[in-house]
Motif scaffolding. Structure first.
Motif, PDB file in Angstrom:
ATOM      1  N   ALA A  44       7.676  11.814  -5.410  1.00 38.86           N
ATOM      2  CA  ALA A  44       7.729  11.337  -4.033  1.00 38.86           C
ATOM      3  C   ALA A  44       6.372  11.555  -3.397  1.00 38.86           C
ATOM      4  O   ALA A  44       5.549  12.330  -3.899  1.00 38.86           O
ATOM      5  CB  ALA A  44       8.803  12.103  -3.248  1.00 38.86           C
ATOM      6  N   ASN A  45       6.112  10.863  -2.310  1.00 40.23           N
ATOM      7  CA  ASN A  45       4.852  11.074  -1.610  1.00 40.23           C
ATOM      8  C   ASN A  45       5.040  10.972  -0.109  1.00 40.23           C
ATOM      9  O   ASN A  45       6.018  10.392   0.376  1.00 40.23           O
ATOM     10  CB  ASN A  45       3.790  10.068  -2.075  1.00 40.23           C
ATOM     11  N   TYR A  46       4.122  11.592   0.618  1.00 40.05           N
ATOM     12  CA  TYR A  46       3.967  11.363   2.043  1.00 40.05           C
ATOM     13  C   TYR A  46       2.699  10.542   2.214  1.00 40.05           C
ATOM     14  O   TYR A  46       1.658  10.901   1.666  1.00 40.05           O
ATOM     15  CB  TYR A  46       3.851  12.679   2.817  1.00 40.05           C
ATOM     16  N   SER A  47       2.799   9.453   2.934  1.00 43.72           N
ATOM     17  CA  SER A  47       1.662   8.573   3.136  1.00 43.72           C
ATOM     18  C   SER A  47       1.502   8.276   4.616  1.00 43.72           C
ATOM     19  O   SER A  47       2.480   8.245   5.351  1.00 43.72           O
ATOM     20  CB  SER A  47       1.876   7.247   2.388  1.00 43.72           C
ATOM     21  N   VAL A  48       0.241   8.065   5.027  1.00 39.34           N
ATOM     22  CA  VAL A  48      -0.036   7.631   6.393  1.00 39.34           C
ATOM     23  C   VAL A  48      -0.731   6.273   6.308  1.00 39.34           C
ATOM     24  O   VAL A  48      -1.797   6.162   5.686  1.00 39.34           O
ATOM     25  CB  VAL A  48      -0.919   8.648   7.141  1.00 39.34           C
ATOM     26  N   LEU A  49      -0.117   5.267   6.904  1.00 42.30           N
ATOM     27  CA  LEU A  49      -0.708   3.928   6.908  1.00 42.30           C
ATOM     28  C   LEU A  49      -1.111   3.557   8.323  1.00 42.30           C
ATOM     29  O   LEU A  49      -0.432   3.922   9.292  1.00 42.30           O
ATOM     30  CB  LEU A  49       0.277   2.891   6.348  1.00 42.30           C
ATOM     31  N   ASP A  50      -2.206   2.843   8.433  1.00 40.91           N
ATOM     32  CA  ASP A  50      -2.739   2.459   9.736  1.00 40.91           C
ATOM     33  C   ASP A  50      -2.743   0.935   9.818  1.00 40.91           C
ATOM     34  O   ASP A  50      -3.547   0.271   9.170  1.00 40.91           O
ATOM     35  CB  ASP A  50      -4.179   3.000   9.864  1.00 40.91           C
ATOM     36  N   VAL A  51      -1.823   0.409  10.620  1.00 42.91           N
ATOM     37  CA  VAL A  51      -1.643  -1.045  10.667  1.00 42.91           C
ATOM     38  C   VAL A  51      -1.634  -1.536  12.110  1.00 42.91           C
ATOM     39  O   VAL A  51      -1.537  -0.754  13.048  1.00 42.91           O
ATOM     40  CB  VAL A  51      -0.308  -1.452  10.001  1.00 42.91           C
ATOM     41  N   GLU A  52      -1.709  -2.857  12.235  1.00 43.53           N
ATOM     42  CA  GLU A  52      -1.751  -3.466  13.563  1.00 43.53           C
ATOM     43  C   GLU A  52      -0.360  -3.591  14.189  1.00 43.53           C
ATOM     44  O   GLU A  52      -0.217  -3.612  15.404  1.00 43.53           O
ATOM     45  CB  GLU A  52      -2.380  -4.872  13.473  1.00 43.53           C
ATOM     46  N   SER A  53       0.649  -3.729  13.341  1.00 46.90           N
ATOM     47  CA  SER A  53       1.982  -4.026  13.875  1.00 46.90           C
ATOM     48  C   SER A  53       3.047  -3.665  12.856  1.00 46.90           C
ATOM     49  O   SER A  53       2.751  -3.441  11.668  1.00 46.90           O
ATOM     50  CB  SER A  53       2.100  -5.520  14.187  1.00 46.90           C
ATOM     51  N   ASN A  54       4.307  -3.619  13.320  1.00 42.64           N
ATOM     52  CA  ASN A  54       5.432  -3.374  12.420  1.00 42.64           C
ATOM     53  C   ASN A  54       5.531  -4.488  11.378  1.00 42.64           C
ATOM     54  O   ASN A  54       5.862  -4.229  10.216  1.00 42.64           O
ATOM     55  CB  ASN A  54       6.733  -3.305  13.230  1.00 42.64           C
ATOM     56  N   ASP A  55       5.256  -5.722  11.791  1.00 42.42           N
ATOM     57  CA  ASP A  55       5.322  -6.835  10.841  1.00 42.42           C
ATOM     58  C   ASP A  55       4.305  -6.637   9.710  1.00 42.42           C
ATOM     59  O   ASP A  55       4.619  -6.843   8.535  1.00 42.42           O
ATOM     60  CB  ASP A  55       5.058  -8.171  11.557  1.00 42.42           C
ATOM     61  N   GLU A  56       3.088  -6.209  10.066  1.00 41.28           N
ATOM     62  CA  GLU A  56       2.086  -5.987   9.019  1.00 41.28           C
ATOM     63  C   GLU A  56       2.525  -4.845   8.098  1.00 41.28           C
ATOM     64  O   GLU A  56       2.383  -4.921   6.881  1.00 41.28           O
ATOM     65  CB  GLU A  56       0.725  -5.643   9.643  1.00 41.28           C
ATOM     66  N   LEU A  57       3.075  -3.789   8.706  1.00 45.80           N
ATOM     67  CA  LEU A  57       3.508  -2.651   7.887  1.00 45.80           C
ATOM     68  C   LEU A  57       4.597  -3.078   6.902  1.00 45.80           C
ATOM     69  O   LEU A  57       4.568  -2.720   5.716  1.00 45.80           O
ATOM     70  CB  LEU A  57       4.035  -1.519   8.787  1.00 45.80           C
ATOM     71  N   HIS A  58       5.558  -3.859   7.394  1.00 48.30           N
ATOM     72  CA  HIS A  58       6.627  -4.285   6.492  1.00 48.30           C
ATOM     73  C   HIS A  58       6.064  -5.167   5.367  1.00 48.30           C
ATOM     74  O   HIS A  58       6.507  -5.071   4.219  1.00 48.30           O
ATOM     75  CB  HIS A  58       7.723  -5.034   7.252  1.00 48.30           C
ATOM     76  N   LYS A  59       5.080  -6.003   5.700  1.00 47.41           N
ATOM     77  CA  LYS A  59       4.465  -6.878   4.682  1.00 47.41           C
ATOM     78  C   LYS A  59       3.765  -6.026   3.622  1.00 47.41           C
ATOM     79  O   LYS A  59       3.899  -6.270   2.409  1.00 47.41           O
ATOM     80  CB  LYS A  59       3.464  -7.815   5.367  1.00 47.41           C
ATOM     81  N   VAL A  60       3.021  -5.016   4.081  1.00 46.66           N
ATOM     82  CA  VAL A  60       2.309  -4.140   3.143  1.00 46.66           C
ATOM     83  C   VAL A  60       3.303  -3.417   2.230  1.00 46.66           C
ATOM     84  O   VAL A  60       3.135  -3.385   1.008  1.00 46.66           O
ATOM     85  CB  VAL A  60       1.449  -3.117   3.921  1.00 46.66           C
ATOM     86  N   LEU A  61       4.361  -2.863   2.816  1.00 47.39           N
ATOM     87  CA  LEU A  61       5.333  -2.103   2.022  1.00 47.39           C
ATOM     88  C   LEU A  61       6.116  -3.025   1.087  1.00 47.39           C
ATOM     89  O   LEU A  61       6.476  -2.642  -0.029  1.00 47.39           O
ATOM     90  CB  LEU A  61       6.285  -1.337   2.950  1.00 47.39           C
ATOM     91  N   SER A  62       6.377  -4.249   1.550  1.00 46.23           N
ATOM     92  CA  SER A  62       7.140  -5.201   0.725  1.00 46.23           C
ATOM     93  C   SER A  62       6.356  -5.599  -0.525  1.00 46.23           C
ATOM     94  O   SER A  62       6.935  -6.073  -1.504  1.00 46.23           O
ATOM     95  CB  SER A  62       7.482  -6.456   1.538  1.00 46.23           C
ATOM     96  N   GLY A  63       5.033  -5.423  -0.479  1.00 45.28           N
ATOM     97  CA  GLY A  63       4.221  -5.792  -1.627  1.00 45.28           C
ATOM     98  C   GLY A  63       4.122  -4.704  -2.689  1.00 45.28           C
ATOM     99  O   GLY A  63       3.540  -4.919  -3.757  1.00 45.28           O
ATOM    100  N   LEU A  64       4.682  -3.545  -2.430  1.00 47.09           N
ATOM    101  CA  LEU A  64       4.603  -2.440  -3.396  1.00 47.09           C
ATOM    102  C   LEU A  64       5.292  -2.823  -4.710  1.00 47.09           C
ATOM    103  O   LEU A  64       6.482  -3.180  -4.708  1.00 47.09           O
ATOM    104  CB  LEU A  64       5.279  -1.189  -2.824  1.00 47.09           C
ATOM    105  N   PRO A  65       4.571  -2.765  -5.831  1.00 45.94           N
ATOM    106  CA  PRO A  65       5.191  -3.132  -7.113  1.00 45.94           C
ATOM    107  C   PRO A  65       6.436  -2.298  -7.441  1.00 45.94           C
ATOM    108  O   PRO A  65       7.357  -2.782  -8.080  1.00 45.94           O
ATOM    109  CB  PRO A  65       4.063  -2.875  -8.123  1.00 45.94           C
ATOM    110  N   LEU A  66       6.486  -1.057  -6.982  1.00 39.84           N
ATOM    111  CA  LEU A  66       7.646  -0.206  -7.270  1.00 39.84           C
ATOM    112  C   LEU A  66       8.782  -0.396  -6.261  1.00 39.84           C
ATOM    113  O   LEU A  66       9.795   0.325  -6.313  1.00 39.84           O
ATOM    114  CB  LEU A  66       7.222   1.273  -7.280  1.00 39.84           C
TER     115      LEU A  66
END
Lengths: 89, 89, 89, 89, 89, 89, 89, 89, 89, 89
Positions: free
Chosen positions: H45-67
């Motif tokens: 497991a990991n703890y990560s901090v992401l810096d994004v412009e919006s919730n939509d961008e964050l969901h797009k980034v997370l949706s692209g995770l191969p795992l």
């Protein structure tokens, strides 16, 4: 009662077991044992009120449920409420 | 509904508010709104079934409970069960 | 049953209520209602087995506990186990 | 103890392992180790009271349960209750 | 063991009770009963390992803790691990 | 650490991996890293105390556990307790 | 609603069922029943607001969801808020 | 993020998907989106901090995770802390 | 860290203790011990990353927090992630 | 948002703070920030949807709530759903 049927259950077996559950429940309803039965909205689950003589009888009734292997049952013991007008309060 | 009355509540106030709760409940029972009422064995709590036209009406009814400031209420939306013979199944 | 006595309870009242709880429990033990009573190690709590005729009787018995306002009671309905030799299995 | 048998367990193996569990339990009951055994109403689970000399003995006894791979066991350490008349209180 | 001291506890009483707790614990450590004692980082809590003859003795030891009214204790029964070299594995 | 081995694991593979786990653990015990190891009574689980230089070393040690894919590990950071006589308190 | 699709679901079946879910949802949106629909960031889940006449209608609407066997739905009954300006507050 | 890879995942597929996850993460780290990344000791497991412009961008980034199909992600929205000197406090 | 200040805390004491907490935190930030600090949106809580030599040092640092009596702290041990480019991955 | 007002709050202060909360909320509703607001039936709680530019703005908005000291707020980050027709899906 929460019903958890496996996704890959044989459709014919599923249809048969669900029908037997219905018959079993309705027989108990007609005999006055299964007093109330409601569907929880949005869930494959129900809240039921059964009226039995003892814990042993209740366990026997529940053990006979055709869906038993797929049920998660939680029994909450209820008593007469002192403000219940149906109980003569 | 779980009732959580403070230990140091004034006894007279407590008696009065509990009586008002009983009256309020029994009036709703007589009007067919508060359909069922059971005591949870060993707890100062009850399971109740209310029959209302809408969520707004239900919230209005519950907001009028004299014991409201001391209640923890959880509403579980119920629907007709397809096996309920009382509903013509 | 978990006992939660406030830290600032009057010591005399506390001693009296604890003694009354003991008397009440032992009277029920002698009458065969309170069948078993164990302390949970390290906690102000107990596991008890009561043998009653009905949920209404059980609620009446528990409602009479002198420590009731300070108790958190959870009732778990038990039945005869099919492997219990004491029940003739 | 909560029993979680897979739905697709071979019926013969299931019948055999359940019988061995019953034999194992009743042998311990006869020897005074497995002092009490109750079925939780509506669940494939039991509450049991075992009387052993040490934690090591208890673990050995529980490790021998034929159903062990399918059991979720939670051990609650109990002690004599100061109000228990059976313990001379 | 989790310690929950009220914010408004009298500072002198607090200092005295914490000192008595320390003395009590260290006496048990010297007698080999309280075998291990660790602070949980960032919490007013500890993990302890006690070595006793019976559950009754353990409850007696824990009941003597000066901080008892302010402790939330959870007892986890431990046994010898088959891979423990200190136990001769 | 809670061990969750699938029921259908190949018995030879299971025996081998459990033996490798034991060897791995005992090597770390001999090197003073794995300081304590206890079985949780009635569960396929253990409480362990490891003494390492850093979180990175701890993760490396735990990542090497042969049973890792079947373990649920929870790490609780412990520090010296101010009343621990073994630490010179 | 939380969606839990098995990893080994046939890709064509998965694509088809997801498309049917979308069609079903959008038809209800156009009819004013499915009033709001949001994705929970980072999860295959949504928060939805449905506007229906009764619990029975809601259960019927939810029971028609093509993804139903793979959904975990929790229904939270909402009412008009006294500060909601859209409701004329 | 908690990673839950099935035990019977094809080793080659597993190696490939883990490598793609690493590449995907490092690309986002280089672009300043994935600001921090830590391993939880003893867990996959990991703890990560992401810096994004919006919730939509964050969901797009997370949706692209191969795992993604094997991840349980919980998003905790963070803001600037008034005592953070890096933010000019 | 979750902050739970009593409603009836003296405003001057509250202001002073919050200021001391800020000073304490910023001093540790300047010394590189308190590496990151974020506010949880909508809560009186923070996520912090501290970089210390040992658990003992971490407990000492946390024990010095002026708000300590009002904090609920949960420590999650973190290690270097194998994909972290800042760690040379 | 769950509201937890102490029973012994001064009635005038309570009335004033509740009114200020209403004014604050309605001002944000008129400005398009507080997009939706529903009462949870039977609870002193609401589900709200706020539309903000950033986490910092959201925390600022929530920190200004007059009832803040008595609120338990949980923020769930939402994004556009791919099936939402209002978002042009």
């Amino acid at each position: 009662m929460v019903v958890q049927l496996p996704h890959d259950l044989d459709p014919d077996f599923r249809a048969e077991i669900v029908q037997r559950e219905k018959d079993y429940s309705q027989d108990l309803q007609r005999r006055g044992v299964w007093r109330h039965l409601w569907r929880v909205v949005g869930e494959y689950a129900n809240y039921s009120v059964l009226d039995v003589e003892s814990n042993d009888e209740l366990h026997k009734v529940l053990s006979g449920l055709p869906l038993l292997p797929y049920l998660k049952i939680t029994v909450i013991p209820l008593a007469t409420h002192p403000s219940d007008i149906a109980a003569g309060a």
